[in-house]
Design a protein around this motif. Structure first.
Motif, PDB file in Angstrom:
ATOM      1  N   GLN A  27       0.834  -1.196   0.000  1.00 50.35           N
ATOM      2  CA  GLN A  27       0.000   0.000   0.000  1.00 50.35           C
ATOM      3  C   GLN A  27       0.868   1.246   0.000  1.00 50.35           C
ATOM      4  OE1 GLN A  27      -3.033   0.246  -0.486  1.00 50.35           O
ATOM      5  NE2 GLN A  27      -3.734  -1.839  -0.268  1.00 50.35           N
ATOM      6  N   LEU A  28       1.978   1.159   0.750  1.00 48.05           N
ATOM      7  CA  LEU A  28       2.890   2.296   0.797  1.00 48.05           C
ATOM      8  C   LEU A  28       3.357   2.630  -0.623  1.00 48.05           C
ATOM      9  CD1 LEU A  28       4.345   4.162   2.780  1.00 48.05           C
ATOM     10  CD2 LEU A  28       6.265   2.602   2.724  1.00 48.05           C
ATOM     11  N   LEU A  29       3.653   1.567  -1.364  1.00 45.05           N
ATOM     12  CA  LEU A  29       4.086   1.720  -2.745  1.00 45.05           C
ATOM     13  C   LEU A  29       2.993   2.380  -3.579  1.00 45.05           C
ATOM     14  CD1 LEU A  29       6.797   0.555  -3.793  1.00 45.05           C
ATOM     15  CD2 LEU A  29       5.444  -1.111  -5.028  1.00 45.05           C
ATOM     16  N   ALA A  30       1.777   1.894  -3.362  1.00 47.66           N
ATOM     17  CA  ALA A  30       0.660   2.456  -4.123  1.00 47.66           C
ATOM     18  C   ALA A  30       0.514   3.944  -3.817  1.00 47.66           C
ATOM     19  CB  ALA A  30      -0.617   1.718  -3.782  1.00 47.66           C
ATOM     20  N   GLN A  31       0.672   4.289  -2.551  1.00 45.15           N
ATOM     21  CA  GLN A  31       0.570   5.701  -2.178  1.00 45.15           C
ATOM     22  C   GLN A  31       1.671   6.536  -2.810  1.00 45.15           C
ATOM     23  OE1 GLN A  31       0.804   6.783   1.894  1.00 45.15           O
ATOM     24  NE2 GLN A  31      -1.382   7.017   2.065  1.00 45.15           N
ATOM     25  N   ASN A  32       2.859   5.936  -2.845  1.00 46.02           N
ATOM     26  CA  ASN A  32       3.998   6.656  -3.411  1.00 46.02           C
ATOM     27  C   ASN A  32       3.847   6.921  -4.891  1.00 46.02           C
ATOM     28  OD1 ASN A  32       5.383   7.054  -1.155  1.00 46.02           O
ATOM     29  ND2 ASN A  32       6.878   5.427  -1.447  1.00 46.02           N
ATOM     30  N   ASP A  33       2.950   6.214  -5.534  1.00 45.69           N
ATOM     31  CA  ASP A  33       2.798   6.368  -6.967  1.00 45.69           C
ATOM     32  C   ASP A  33       2.249   7.717  -7.376  1.00 45.69           C
ATOM     33  OD1 ASP A  33       2.051   2.983  -7.932  1.00 45.69           O
ATOM     34  OD2 ASP A  33       3.904   4.110  -7.823  1.00 45.69           O
ATOM     35  N   HIS A  34       1.774   8.434  -6.434  1.00 46.46           N
ATOM     36  CA  HIS A  34       1.168   9.718  -6.734  1.00 46.46           C
ATOM     37  C   HIS A  34       2.188  10.852  -6.575  1.00 46.46           C
ATOM     38  CE1 HIS A  34      -3.050  10.772  -7.522  1.00 46.46           C
ATOM     39  NE2 HIS A  34      -2.572  11.988  -7.372  1.00 46.46           N
ATOM     40  N   ALA A  35       2.156  11.789  -7.497  1.00 47.86           N
ATOM     41  CA  ALA A  35       3.075  12.932  -7.380  1.00 47.86           C
ATOM     42  C   ALA A  35       2.292  14.224  -7.539  1.00 47.86           C
ATOM     43  CB  ALA A  35       4.153  12.835  -8.447  1.00 47.86           C
ATOM     44  N   ARG A  36       2.920  15.317  -7.128  1.00 51.34           N
ATOM     45  CA  ARG A  36       2.309  16.639  -7.313  1.00 51.34           C
ATOM     46  C   ARG A  36       3.350  17.580  -7.910  1.00 51.34           C
ATOM     47  NH1 ARG A  36       0.776  19.143  -2.104  1.00 51.34           N
ATOM     48  NH2 ARG A  36       2.650  18.063  -1.443  1.00 51.34           N
ATOM     49  N   ILE A  37       2.890  18.364  -8.870  1.00 53.01           N
ATOM     50  CA  ILE A  37       3.748  19.413  -9.445  1.00 53.01           C
ATOM     51  C   ILE A  37       2.965  20.716  -9.328  1.00 53.01           C
ATOM     52  CG2 ILE A  37       4.740  20.308 -11.587  1.00 53.01           C
ATOM     53  CD1 ILE A  37       5.151  17.401 -12.481  1.00 53.01           C
ATOM     54  N   LYS A  38       3.582  21.716  -8.684  1.00 55.85           N
ATOM     55  CA  LYS A  38       2.884  23.000  -8.559  1.00 55.85           C
ATOM     56  C   LYS A  38       3.605  24.042  -9.412  1.00 55.85           C
ATOM     57  CE  LYS A  38       1.374  22.314  -3.786  1.00 55.85           C
ATOM     58  NZ  LYS A  38       1.436  22.927  -2.447  1.00 55.85           N
ATOM     59  N   ILE A  39       2.811  24.759 -10.173  1.00 53.97           N
ATOM     60  CA  ILE A  39       3.377  25.762 -11.077  1.00 53.97           C
ATOM     61  C   ILE A  39       2.874  27.141 -10.690  1.00 53.97           C
ATOM     62  CG2 ILE A  39       3.341  26.581 -13.468  1.00 53.97           C
ATOM     63  CD1 ILE A  39       3.079  23.539 -14.187  1.00 53.97           C
ATOM     64  N   ASP A  40       3.818  28.043 -10.496  1.00 56.51           N
ATOM     65  CA  ASP A  40       3.468  29.420 -10.170  1.00 56.51           C
ATOM     66  C   ASP A  40       4.251  30.319 -11.124  1.00 56.51           C
ATOM     67  OD1 ASP A  40       3.194  31.945  -9.152  1.00 56.51           O
ATOM     68  OD2 ASP A  40       3.386  31.334  -7.057  1.00 56.51           O
ATOM     69  N   ILE A  41       3.531  30.962 -12.043  1.00 58.55           N
ATOM     70  CA  ILE A  41       4.249  31.742 -13.066  1.00 58.55           C
ATOM     71  C   ILE A  41       4.930  32.977 -12.494  1.00 58.55           C
ATOM     72  CG2 ILE A  41       2.891  30.888 -15.020  1.00 58.55           C
ATOM     73  CD1 ILE A  41       1.323  33.545 -14.864  1.00 58.55           C
ATOM     74  N   GLU A  42       4.650  33.276 -11.218  1.00 58.07           N
ATOM     75  CA  GLU A  42       5.350  34.409 -10.596  1.00 58.07           C
ATOM     76  C   GLU A  42       6.668  34.000  -9.926  1.00 58.07           C
ATOM     77  OE1 GLU A  42       2.431  37.979  -9.708  1.00 58.07           O
ATOM     78  OE2 GLU A  42       2.326  36.423  -8.162  1.00 58.07           O
ATOM     79  N   ARG A  43       6.874  32.710  -9.774  1.00 59.31           N
ATOM     80  CA  ARG A  43       8.152  32.252  -9.181  1.00 59.31           C
ATOM     81  C   ARG A  43       9.133  31.995 -10.317  1.00 59.31           C
ATOM     82  NH1 ARG A  43       7.739  30.909  -3.685  1.00 59.31           N
ATOM     83  NH2 ARG A  43       5.575  30.744  -3.057  1.00 59.31           N
ATOM     84  N   GLN A  44       9.871  33.033 -10.673  1.00 59.15           N
ATOM     85  CA  GLN A  44      10.675  32.974 -11.897  1.00 59.15           C
ATOM     86  C   GLN A  44      12.165  32.807 -11.589  1.00 59.15           C
ATOM     87  OE1 GLN A  44       9.425  36.444 -14.127  1.00 59.15           O
ATOM     88  NE2 GLN A  44       7.429  35.490 -14.545  1.00 59.15           N
ATOM     89  N   VAL A  45      12.794  31.957 -12.376  1.00 59.04           N
ATOM     90  CA  VAL A  45      14.237  31.715 -12.210  1.00 59.04           C
ATOM     91  C   VAL A  45      15.024  32.681 -13.084  1.00 59.04           C
ATOM     92  CG1 VAL A  45      16.087  30.032 -12.628  1.00 59.04           C
ATOM     93  CG2 VAL A  45      13.897  29.268 -11.709  1.00 59.04           C
ATOM     94  N   GLY A  46      14.594  32.854 -14.314  1.00 58.65           N
ATOM     95  CA  GLY A  46      15.301  33.733 -15.251  1.00 58.65           C
ATOM     96  C   GLY A  46      14.850  33.466 -16.665  1.00 58.65           C
ATOM     97  N   GLU A  47      15.247  34.379 -17.556  1.00 62.27           N
ATOM     98  CA  GLU A  47      14.884  34.229 -18.963  1.00 62.27           C
ATOM     99  C   GLU A  47      15.677  33.086 -19.589  1.00 62.27           C
ATOM    100  OE1 GLU A  47      12.378  35.951 -20.792  1.00 62.27           O
ATOM    101  OE2 GLU A  47      12.002  36.144 -18.645  1.00 62.27           O
ATOM    102  N   ILE A  48      15.003  32.289 -20.366  1.00 62.31           N
ATOM    103  CA  ILE A  48      15.685  31.199 -21.062  1.00 62.31           C
ATOM    104  C   ILE A  48      16.354  31.788 -22.306  1.00 62.31           C
ATOM    105  CG2 ILE A  48      15.357  29.035 -22.328  1.00 62.31           C
ATOM    106  CD1 ILE A  48      12.833  28.608 -20.543  1.00 62.31           C
ATOM    107  N   ASP A  49      17.665  31.655 -22.366  1.00 62.27           N
ATOM    108  CA  ASP A  49      18.364  32.110 -23.569  1.00 62.27           C
ATOM    109  C   ASP A  49      18.285  30.983 -24.601  1.00 62.27           C
ATOM    110  OD1 ASP A  49      20.334  32.861 -25.513  1.00 62.27           O
ATOM    111  OD2 ASP A  49      21.113  34.254 -24.013  1.00 62.27           O
ATOM    112  N   LYS A  50      17.845  31.327 -25.790  1.00 62.03           N
ATOM    113  CA  LYS A  50      17.686  30.252 -26.791  1.00 62.03           C
ATOM    114  C   LYS A  50      19.027  29.572 -27.107  1.00 62.03           C
ATOM    115  CE  LYS A  50      17.911  33.023 -30.867  1.00 62.03           C
ATOM    116  NZ  LYS A  50      17.950  33.687 -31.905  1.00 62.03           N
ATOM    117  N   MET A  51      20.136  30.253 -26.755  1.00 64.02           N
ATOM    118  CA  MET A  51      21.451  29.651 -27.043  1.00 64.02           C
ATOM    119  C   MET A  51      21.705  28.378 -26.234  1.00 64.02           C
ATOM    120  SD  MET A  51      24.183  32.633 -27.873  1.00 64.02           S
ATOM    121  CE  MET A  51      24.358  33.246 -26.210  1.00 64.02           C
ATOM    122  N   ILE A  52      20.847  28.088 -25.255  1.00 56.60           N
ATOM    123  CA  ILE A  52      21.049  26.813 -24.535  1.00 56.60           C
ATOM    124  C   ILE A  52      20.695  25.610 -25.415  1.00 56.60           C
ATOM    125  CG2 ILE A  52      20.732  27.795 -22.218  1.00 56.60           C
ATOM    126  CD1 ILE A  52      17.974  26.389 -22.181  1.00 56.60           C
TER     127      ILE A  52
END
Ligand code: AHR
Length: 518
Positions: A27-52
């Motif tokens: 059951q622990l395994l079954a519970q672990n199968d779930h994940a969460r991803i939270k997206i906040d467009i105000e929490r910004q790291v920096g502009e992506i330079d297309k040169m990457i």
């Protein structure tokens, strides 16, 4: 009152069940199968330079000769450039290409590669043990860059080369007319200057394998004087210091020492890193690019420390100008790296790493573009795409805008003393298109991971585009006959602050999520 008592009894019972569930492994395994991803467009790291999303072509194996350059082939244009490679490079949306090496550059004298082809000397290349006939040189590379609409990035020879050679190359490329080297370029058929902005100060100078290898002090001094001369010819050029590639040595001190010398001259410091599945340990391999992230973080700290000692206001960024999977082949014809699905997933984790560090990584170059260790593979009859083509294609064509700090709550696996999240994630906000780009590698070899994707600022609204790189088996490879690993497309309607998506086992998924109006 009665109602409240009933509710509290039910929640007590639920709590007991939860504890029992947690105590049973399955059951622990079954519970672990779930994940969460939270997206906040105000929490910004920096502009992506297309040169990457840059690339790299070296005089090595069939990368140039028999790769992008094959005069006489029915597949080539009048310049000898393979049209199928030009087409594939355009598809990959490659913004910048590094040339001519690599280890090759440390014995390369650029003047061997200009002027009438029949007069160009054949030399021994000691980096890879070939004969170099110099038929592809500066003007050919620039012409090729024009055809594929990409920016050239030259690397100068600080191994066996001189300061004069380096500054003369800048003069040949960037001065309009009226000097010896500018007029030589015009005589060679290029009236307009090549306008090469990006210049690397040597390649992997920290490695004992490098021709003309130096210690950090000697490299720092030599590169500084060379940089001054090159900028004396053209003050607008951007210079890249040759940072760490030799992680067996004191690589942190290398970066610190060379920046002590170069902090007022360079715009970037390079990092190189290759990985591979030498011990055929899938889970270890899938976590291997975490080292690249560590090297980025440490180098970022060194950059800030060194900048604090100068008056200069301009930043110094990281150019991760060689990265890839490379462990099977040496690179020569018939011994080229053939990639599988797990390699493609690892490449996706490199790209996730560059996005997560978009504030400091402003250039990255996959090594290399054609044949040797590359996404594009040519034969005499045509070309086909290796597995690693597909993640790079998706990122380079879609993942633009501002990199976001993404909250990820993922099940983990144990690797020695470290817990590795199964999901490796990056995300970006594209303001112009009002969409979020989510990149997820599910490193779990066996199980899908059901994931709640939650918006913390505004709502998702519309038809999300889903692109997935996957195949039945992690060892599946592509070939001229069959593309087992490629991108599959899907769609999902999303509306509201969250939706659920199941990331399949051993997959890379990009979801482009439209946002509602705010
Ligand atoms: O990309 C292949 C080689 O790897 C390059 O020549 C060198 O810089 C690195 O060691």
């Amino acid at each position: 009152m009665k109602k409240i008592t009933l509710i509290s009894r039910i929640s007590f019972l639920y709590g007991v069940i939860q504890i029992i569930v947690c105590l049973t492994g399955d059951q622990l395994l079954a519970q672990n199968d779930h994940a969460r991803i939270k997206i906040d467009i105000e929490r910004q790291v920096g502009e992506i330079d297309k040169m990457i999303y840059g690339n790299f072509v070296e005089h090595l194996g069939r990368c140039i000769y028999g790769g992008l350059y094959e005069p006489g082939s029915s597949l080539s244009d009048k310049n000898g450039f393979r049209k199928d490679v030009i087409q594939a490079t355009k598809e990959l949306n490659v913004p910048i290409v590094r040339w001519p090496g690599g280890n090759f550059v440390s014995g390369y004298h650029w003047e061997d590669g200009i002027g009438p082809v029949e007069k160009r000397p054949v030399r021994m290349d000691l980096a890879w043990g070939y004969r170099e006939n110099n038929s592809f040189g500066t003007d050919e590379f620039i012409d090729w860059c024009h055809e594929v609409q990409t920016e050239p990035y030259f690397c100068v020879n600080l191994g066996t080369g001189t300061m004069d050679e380096a500054r003369n190359w800048v003069e040949y490329c960037n001065i309009e007319k009226g000097t010896y080297y500018a007029d030589l370029r015009i005589k060679n058929g290029h009236k307009q200057p090549h306008k090469v902005i990006y210049w690397g100060l040597g390649n992997e100078m920290d490695g004992s394998w490098q021709m003309g290898h130096k210690n950090a002090e000697d490299y720092g001094k030599f590169a500084l004087e060379t940089a001054k001369l090159m900028k004396g010819i053209d003050k607008n050029i951007k210079l890249v210091a040759s940072g760490s590639s030799n992680y067996g040595g004191d690589w942190i001190n290398w970066n610190r020492t060379i920046l002590e010398y170069l902090k007022d001259q360079v715009d970037f410091i390079s990092l190189h890193n290759y990985t591979g599945n030498r011990s055929n340990n899938y889970y270890e391999y899938m976590a291997s690019t975490r080292f690249a992230e560590k090297a980025i973080k440490i180098t970022e700290g060194i950059i800030q420390a060194e900048l604090s000692k100068t008056k200069r206001n301009e930043p110094i960024y990281i150019a991760f100008d060689e990265y890839n999977v490379w462990y099977r082949a040496k690179g020569e014809e018939g011994n080229e790296e053939i990639y599988n699905l797990e390699d493609a997933l690892v490449v996706a984790t490199y790209l996730n790493t560059f996005i997560r560090n978009a504030n400091i990584v402003k250039m990255a170059n996959m090594a290399q573009l054609v044949n040797v260790i590359a996404p594009i593979f040519t034969t005499k009859e045509g070309s086909w795409y290796q597995t690693i083509f597909y993640p790079l294609y998706l990122f380079a064509n879609n993942c633009h805008g501002t990199a976001l700090e993404t909250f990820v709550d993922s099940p983990v696996y144990q690797l020695k003393d470290t817990q590795i999240p199964y999901l490796d994630v990056s995300s970006a906000f594209n303001k112009e298109k009002n969409e979020v780009i989510l990149n997820v590698v599910n490193r779990d070899k066996e199980r899908l991971i059901i994931t709640d994707i939650i918006s913390q600022f505004g709502i998702f609204d519309g038809e999300a585009e889903i692109y997935q790189v996957n195949s039945k088996d992690i060892k599946d490879q592509n070939s001229a006959a069959k593309l087992l690993v490629k991108t599959n497309k899907g769609k999902q309607n999303v509306k509201g602050a969250n939706f659920t998506y199941s990331f399949p086992a051993h997959s890379y998924t990009m979801i482009i999520i439209p946002l509602g109006s705010r």
